[in-house]
Design a protein around this motif. Structure first.
Motif, short mmCIF file in Angstrom:
data_model
loop_
_atom_site.label_atom_id
_atom_site.label_comp_id
_atom_site.label_asym_id
_atom_site.label_seq_id
_atom_site.Cartn_x
_atom_site.Cartn_y
_atom_site.Cartn_z
N THR A 35 -9.47 0.79 -1.23
CA THR A 35 -9.00 -0.58 -1.03
C THR A 35 -10.12 -1.56 -1.35
O THR A 35 -11.19 -1.50 -0.75
CB THR A 35 -8.52 -0.77 0.41
OG1 THR A 35 -7.47 0.16 0.70
CG2 THR A 35 -8.02 -2.19 0.63
N THR A 49 0.23 4.02 1.36
CA THR A 49 0.24 4.61 2.70
C THR A 49 -0.22 3.55 3.70
O THR A 49 -1.00 2.67 3.37
CB THR A 49 -0.70 5.82 2.78
OG1 THR A 49 -2.01 5.43 2.34
CG2 THR A 49 -0.19 6.96 1.91
N PRO A 50 0.24 3.64 4.93
CA PRO A 50 -0.18 2.68 5.94
C PRO A 50 -1.66 2.86 6.26
O PRO A 50 -2.23 3.93 6.06
CB PRO A 50 0.67 3.05 7.17
CG PRO A 50 1.81 3.85 6.64
CD PRO A 50 1.26 4.57 5.45
N THR A 102 -7.64 -6.74 0.85
CA THR A 102 -6.42 -6.70 1.65
C THR A 102 -5.81 -8.10 1.71
O THR A 102 -6.44 -9.03 2.21
CB THR A 102 -6.71 -6.21 3.08
OG1 THR A 102 -7.26 -4.88 3.01
CG2 THR A 102 -5.46 -6.18 3.92
N PRO A 114 2.56 -0.06 6.09
CA PRO A 114 1.64 -0.50 5.03
C PRO A 114 1.57 -2.01 4.90
O PRO A 114 2.52 -2.73 5.20
CB PRO A 114 2.25 0.13 3.77
CG PRO A 114 3.69 0.29 4.09
CD PRO A 114 3.76 0.59 5.55
N GLY A 169 -1.59 -4.33 7.27
CA GLY A 169 -0.52 -3.48 7.75
C GLY A 169 -0.74 -3.16 9.21
O GLY A 169 -1.68 -3.65 9.84
N ARG A 215 -6.55 8.59 5.31
CA ARG A 215 -5.43 7.67 5.17
C ARG A 215 -4.44 8.16 4.12
O ARG A 215 -3.23 8.16 4.34
CB ARG A 215 -5.93 6.28 4.80
CG ARG A 215 -4.80 5.31 4.51
CD ARG A 215 -5.29 3.96 4.07
NE ARG A 215 -4.17 3.12 3.72
CZ ARG A 215 -4.28 1.86 3.33
NH1 ARG A 215 -5.47 1.29 3.26
NH2 ARG A 215 -3.21 1.15 3.02
N ALA A 254 0.84 -1.20 0.00
CA ALA A 254 0.00 0.00 0.00
C ALA A 254 0.87 1.25 0.00
O ALA A 254 1.93 1.29 0.63
CB ALA A 254 -0.91 0.01 1.22
N GLY A 274 -1.67 9.00 6.43
CA GLY A 274 -1.28 7.64 6.79
C GLY A 274 0.15 7.52 7.27
O GLY A 274 0.43 6.89 8.30
N GLU A 275 1.08 8.12 6.57
CA GLU A 275 2.48 8.04 6.96
C GLU A 275 2.73 8.79 8.26
O GLU A 275 3.46 8.33 9.14
CB GLU A 275 3.37 8.58 5.85
CG GLU A 275 3.36 7.72 4.59
CD GLU A 275 4.30 8.25 3.53
OE1 GLU A 275 5.03 9.22 3.81
OE2 GLU A 275 4.30 7.70 2.41
#
Length: 552
Positions: free
Chosen positions: A228, A171-172, A231, A211, A235, A200, A169, A204-205
């Motif tokens: 998304t 971003t996490p 999955t 991620p 993460g 996100r 991904a 997210g970061e």
């Protein structure tokens, strides 16, 4: 038929099963020409595809697609240049290692189907199931029966500006929390799905997570959040505290669910913190934050402020005219059912939502040379509308453009080219209650090391001038009258505390029934709702706002 692909008849429909990259299941020459030959040339057909052609074309296309033959599948569409790369990317980019496609019976030229796919990334696999449909049409130049190519054939959410891709991904994941630390999930609060995706992508970061591996729908529009779809490996989410109140959010979700095509936003007047965002339907376009529609008579809150600013009235009990009709530049404007209020006060005209009272403001402002610009200036100066709001997610922040002629008169009652959404009008109500604009935000103070209500990071927030005390007091008196004795009183009867409201309805081209609007506040919570084709604001949008305010 080559190995890896099987075609069978199950319950009167065909089943395409592909486990590898082989392709087969039909005579290629017939698939390309339609099968009618004379002296070696195909006979060009006309008219809608027959049931047999629909069945055969759908079967051949799905067999090629499931079998990992994107070029062959693309040639069975009416736009192979566009179809080829997307079909090829299904395996190379989305990482679909196997697919089983089960079509249902055709409905005319349309063939619905279910895809049971397997997505694989570096030895990790996971099933992925969804439904879509295709339509068979007659090719204009060849006469062949072809699949009408649209990206949504491949997946219902796929468009010309999005792509399916599987991998780590970008971003996490984010564990979004409400203001009390309660987790906000898209399953429990479906209206927040897009908001959570946006948070996100943007934070997210910074939230400190790691991620995972996901199949996502990415957009070429940088401001649009990734979605998304599957999955493969989880993460480690970072935590992000928002200003949402889970209780108010739940009430908002329930309220809009009772009304088709509705949106509502709740804001805390003293801080600008967004307490709830809800849409029905909950998926797709976020009308509550991004909508661009005329707000109807809820805009009279801002028009009233304009009239006070320019000295056309001095307070709630100022005498005003409320005739049944009024003309401007050859156009007749009227009140609902042509009611009139003799010897009216400003308070009574506002509570009755008297259109003609507000349109009559145009003459003295025209004499001052500001009729077309005054409303926009007031909207920006005191309500922050049209400025660049830093809410933490993508929002449309309202527009009150300069106008002229009859458009100016229409703008004074929330029509013309004025565009707003539930967030904007909730902020307008909140500004009246607080006496000063507080830019809406969805991030709690210090949520990501800066930003959020009351935090040092809010230096970039949009700002507006505080209202003069007399203006704020008059506007609250007007809205209190609407909530207790006026057009909003029925909806607001269930709401306790210090309260105010304004109803609205906005005529829209192409709609038989106007859109319903309602904005109000109670104590330190404000909310606004819009219901498409809802009719009168107090009847359709009012109960939505009242339910949200009662949950505070």
């Amino acid at each position: 038929m080559r190995s890896g692909v099987k075609v069978a008849v199950v319950g009167g429909v065909f089943l395409v099963v592909a486990g590898g990259v082989a392709y087969g299941g039909y005579n290629l020459y017939e698939g390309m020409t339609g099968g009618n030959r004379e002296n070696g040339l195909a006979e060009k057909k006309t008219g809608p595809p027959t049931a047999e052609e629909v069945e055969r074309t759908a079967r051949d296309f799905l067999t090629a697609w499931a079998g990992g033959e994107p070029d062959a599948a693309a040639q069975l569409t009416d736009d192979p240049v566009a179809a080829g790369p997307l079909l090829g990317g299904y395996r190379s980019t989305a990482k679909v290692s196997a697919a089983e496609i089960t079509p249902a019976a055709a409905v005319g030229p349309k063939v619905p189907f279910t895809v049971k796919a397997t997505v694989t990334w570096e030895g990790r696999s996971k099933p992925w199931t969804y439904t879509s449909e295709l339509t068979v049409v007659r090719g204009e130049s060849t006469g062949r029966a072809l699949v009408d190519w649209r990206p949504s054939v491949l997946h219902p959410k796929l468009t010309a500006t999005t792509e399916l891709s599987t991998g780590p991904a970008g971003t996490p994941p984010v564990k979004a929390l409400d203001r009390a630390g309660r987790e906000l999930t898209r399953e429990k609060y479906p209206s927040l799905a897009g908001v959570l995706d946006g948070l996100r992508k943007k934070y997210g970061e910074a939230a400190g997570g790691k991620p995972g591996v996901e199949l996502v729908l990415t957009s070429s529009n940088e401001s649009a959040p990734d979605q998304t779809l599957l999955t493969l490996t989880e993460g480690e989410p970072g935590e992000l505290k928002t200003t949402i109140d889970a209780g108010v959010q739940a009430a908002a979700e329930r309220a809009v669910a009772k009304t088709p095509k509705a949106s509502v936003v709740a804001v805390k007047p003293s801080t600008g913190e967004i307490r709830a965002i809800a849409n029905n339907p909950p998926g797709g376009y976020n009308t509550a934050l991004l909508g661009t529609q005329a707000p109807g008579s809820t805009m009279k809150i801002v028009t009233a402020a304009m009239m006070l600013e320019h000295g056309l009235v001095s307070g709630a009990d100022s005498p005003v005219e409320c005739p049944a009709t009024v003309q401007w530049n050859g156009r007749t404007f009227e009140n609902l059912k042509r009611f009139e209020v003799p010897n009216a006060t400003f308070r009574q005209a506002f509570a009755r939502s008297c259109n003609t009272t507000f349109i009559k403001a145009i003459k003295p402002l025209t004499e001052k040379g500001v009729a077309g610009s005054a409303l926009g200036e007031t909207a920006r100066k005191y309500f922050g509308l049209g400025l660049d709001w830093k809410t933490g997610v993508s929002t449309y922040d309202g527009s009150v453009p300069d106008s002229e002629g009859t458009e100016t008169a229409a703008s004074y009652i929330g029509q013309g080219r004025i565009t707003m959404n539930a967030l904007n009008m909730a902020s307008v109500a909140a500004t009246v209650k607080n006496g000063a604009f507080k830019q809406p935000t969805i991030l709690a103070a210090g949520a990501v090391g800066g930003g959020g209500a009351g935090d040092a990071g809010d230096a970039d927030f949009a700002t507006a001038q505080p209202m003069p005390a007399s203006m704020a007091a008059t506007l609250r008196a007007l809205m209190r009258a609407d909530a207790t004795t006026g057009s909003g009183s029925k909806a607001m009867a269930r709401v306790g505390g210090d309260k105010g409201s304004k109803t609205g309805s906005a005529e829209m081209g192409g709609q038989e029934t106007s859109n319903a609007w309602f904005a109000g506040y109670a104590e330190d919570l404000a909310a606004a709702a819009a219901v498409q084709s809802g009719g009168r604001g107090g009847e359709a949008a009012g109960p939505v706002v009242a339910a949200v305010l009662s949950a505070r």
